[in-house]
Motif scaffolding. Structure first.
Motif, PDB file in Angstrom:
ATOM      1  N   UNK A  32      -3.038   6.218   3.240  1.00  7.64           N
ATOM      2  CA  UNK A  32      -3.183   5.638   1.691  1.00  7.64           C
ATOM      3  C   UNK A  32      -1.977   4.563   1.529  1.00  7.64           C
ATOM      4  N   UNK A  33      -0.826   4.983   2.207  1.00  9.53           N
ATOM      5  CA  UNK A  33       0.299   3.659   2.067  1.00  9.53           C
ATOM      6  C   UNK A  33      -0.088   2.274   2.941  1.00  9.53           C
ATOM      7  N   UNK A  34      -0.649   2.689   4.114  1.00  6.66           N
ATOM      8  CA  UNK A  34      -1.073   1.438   4.799  1.00  6.66           C
ATOM      9  C   UNK A  34      -2.235   0.827   3.833  1.00  6.66           C
ATOM     10  N   UNK A  35      -3.146   1.525   3.539  1.00  6.03           N
ATOM     11  CA  UNK A  35      -4.234   0.972   2.569  1.00  6.03           C
ATOM     12  C   UNK A  35      -3.810   0.045   1.417  1.00  6.03           C
ATOM     13  N   UNK A  36      -2.874   0.767   0.940  1.00  3.18           N
ATOM     14  CA  UNK A  36      -1.876   0.220  -0.297  1.00  3.18           C
ATOM     15  C   UNK A  36      -1.258  -1.068   0.224  1.00  3.18           C
ATOM     16  N   UNK A  37      -0.507  -1.282   1.174  1.00  2.00           N
ATOM     17  CA  UNK A  37       0.152  -2.335   1.914  1.00  2.00           C
ATOM     18  C   UNK A  37      -0.715  -3.506   2.051  1.00  2.00           C
ATOM     19  N   UNK A  38      -2.002  -3.105   2.597  1.00  2.00           N
ATOM     20  CA  UNK A  38      -2.876  -3.924   3.051  1.00  2.00           C
ATOM     21  C   UNK A  38      -3.248  -4.888   1.818  1.00  2.00           C
ATOM     22  N   UNK A  39      -3.708  -4.113   0.960  1.00  2.00           N
ATOM     23  CA  UNK A  39      -4.374  -4.877  -0.443  1.00  2.00           C
ATOM     24  C   UNK A  39      -3.228  -5.150  -1.204  1.00  2.00           C
ATOM     25  N   UNK A  40      -1.902  -5.240  -1.060  1.00  2.00           N
ATOM     26  CA  UNK A  40      -0.935  -5.702  -1.917  1.00  2.00           C
ATOM     27  C   UNK A  40      -0.382  -7.085  -1.404  1.00  2.00           C
ATOM     28  N   UNK A  41      -1.030  -7.874  -0.812  1.00  2.00           N
ATOM     29  CA  UNK A  41      -0.842  -8.875  -0.232  1.00  2.00           C
ATOM     30  C   UNK A  41      -0.429 -10.219  -1.288  1.00  2.00           C
ATOM     31  N   UNK A  42      -1.146 -10.129  -2.245  1.00  2.00           N
ATOM     32  CA  UNK A  42      -0.921 -11.070  -3.389  1.00  2.00           C
ATOM     33  C   UNK A  42      -0.081 -10.671  -4.596  1.00  2.00           C
ATOM     34  N   UNK A  43       0.474  -9.478  -4.549  1.00  3.45           N
ATOM     35  CA  UNK A  43       1.005  -8.825  -5.549  1.00  3.45           C
ATOM     36  C   UNK A  43       2.734  -9.150  -5.735  1.00  3.45           C
ATOM     37  N   UNK A 101       6.905  -6.060  -4.437  1.00  2.00           N
ATOM     38  CA  UNK A 101       6.192  -4.809  -4.275  1.00  2.00           C
ATOM     39  C   UNK A 101       5.599  -5.062  -2.849  1.00  2.00           C
ATOM     40  N   UNK A 102       5.521  -5.857  -2.159  1.00  2.00           N
ATOM     41  CA  UNK A 102       5.155  -5.699  -0.699  1.00  2.00           C
ATOM     42  C   UNK A 102       6.405  -5.053  -0.102  1.00  2.00           C
ATOM     43  N   UNK A 103       7.482  -5.494  -0.216  1.00  2.00           N
ATOM     44  CA  UNK A 103       8.641  -4.866   0.372  1.00  2.00           C
ATOM     45  C   UNK A 103       8.654  -3.340   0.152  1.00  2.00           C
ATOM     46  N   UNK A 104       8.703  -2.987  -1.047  1.00  2.00           N
ATOM     47  CA  UNK A 104       8.529  -1.495  -1.512  1.00  2.00           C
ATOM     48  C   UNK A 104       7.410  -0.779  -0.760  1.00  2.00           C
ATOM     49  N   UNK A 105       6.241  -1.349  -0.825  1.00  5.04           N
ATOM     50  CA  UNK A 105       5.119  -0.580  -0.040  1.00  5.04           C
ATOM     51  C   UNK A 105       5.371  -0.556   1.365  1.00  5.04           C
ATOM     52  N   UNK A 106       6.145  -1.599   2.011  1.00  4.50           N
ATOM     53  CA  UNK A 106       6.458  -1.587   3.472  1.00  4.50           C
ATOM     54  C   UNK A 106       7.447  -0.459   3.598  1.00  4.50           C
ATOM     55  N   UNK A 134       7.852   2.202   1.636  1.00  2.00           N
ATOM     56  CA  UNK A 134       7.101   3.464   1.900  1.00  2.00           C
ATOM     57  C   UNK A 134       6.270   3.877   2.730  1.00  2.00           C
ATOM     58  N   UNK A 135       5.608   2.996   3.546  1.00  2.10           N
ATOM     59  CA  UNK A 135       4.914   3.201   4.616  1.00  2.10           C
ATOM     60  C   UNK A 135       5.797   3.756   5.667  1.00  2.10           C
ATOM     61  N   UNK A 136       6.852   2.863   6.114  1.00  2.26           N
ATOM     62  CA  UNK A 136       7.610   3.252   7.064  1.00  2.26           C
ATOM     63  C   UNK A 136       8.224   4.934   6.885  1.00  2.26           C
ATOM     64  N   UNK A 137       8.579   5.272   5.601  1.00  2.78           N
ATOM     65  CA  UNK A 137       9.166   6.486   5.469  1.00  2.78           C
ATOM     66  C   UNK A 137       7.983   7.529   5.590  1.00  2.78           C
ATOM     67  N   UNK A 138       6.581   7.200   5.210  1.00  3.78           N
ATOM     68  CA  UNK A 138       5.535   8.069   5.244  1.00  3.78           C
ATOM     69  C   UNK A 138       5.129   8.290   6.783  1.00  3.78           C
ATOM     70  N   UNK A 139       5.346   7.197   7.708  1.00  6.47           N
ATOM     71  CA  UNK A 139       5.277   7.126   8.995  1.00  6.47           C
ATOM     72  C   UNK A 139       6.396   8.217   9.807  1.00  6.47           C
ATOM     73  N   UNK A 140       7.563   7.746   9.470  1.00  3.00           N
ATOM     74  CA  UNK A 140       8.546   8.828   9.796  1.00  3.00           C
ATOM     75  C   UNK A 140       8.490  10.181   9.537  1.00  3.00           C
ATOM     76  N   UNK A 141       8.078  10.564   8.556  1.00  2.83           N
ATOM     77  CA  UNK A 141       7.638  11.930   7.789  1.00  2.83           C
ATOM     78  C   UNK A 141       6.442  12.473   8.559  1.00  2.83           C
TER      79      UNK A 141
END
Length: 146
Positions: free
Chosen positions: A42-53, A57-62, A64-71
């Protein structure tokens, strides 16, 4: 409030648990590993679709994606809990998206992401994964004996 709790339990048991349990059995993962993997997806999906936001926001999502990957990579089987209030919030957002789709709107990435998050949250509500039943193989020798 009792009706919402019962509806949440019924939806989890009848709609979400069967495919999650089957996926856990096929991949030989626990429900907690599935929870973390779905949140990472879900984080990867959100990061992909947040390219124009915007970059913030993109840095926050990246992050969050790294944290969920480590988890998901280092603590996949650590038990976790899902909160009914959070599931209610995600359900509310999904229903709003589905009403918009039914009224002629397009399918948004948010609706798909909400569905992924619901699968993740309901995976955390599963107490134990039952063992997979092995199907009995049919052989011509077995049929010949009978």
């Amino acid at each position: 409030m009792m009706i919402l709790t019962r509806l949440d339990a019924w939806l989890g048991m009848n709609l979400f648990h069967p495919p999650i349990i089957l996926l856990c059995q096929l991949t030989r993962q626990t429900q907690y590993a599935m929870y973390r993997a779905l949140w990472f997806f879900a984080c990867c999906h959100a990061t992909y679709y947040a390219k124009d936001d915007g970059w913030g926001w993109a840095a926050f999502l990246w992050l969050w994606t790294i944290i969920t990957f480590i988890s998901a990579a280092f603590t996949p089987d650590v038990p976790t809990q899902s909160f009914g209030l959070f599931r209610f919030f995600v359900w509310s957002m999904l229903v709003i998206d589905l009403i918009g789709i039914a009224s002629g709107g397009a399918l948004h990435s948010l609706a798909i992401r909400n569905l992924i998050i619901l699968f993740a949250e309901y995976a955390a509500t599963i107490k134990a994964i039952p063992p997979r039943r092995k199907r009995e193989r049919r052989t011509s020798a077995k049929e010949a004996r009978a």
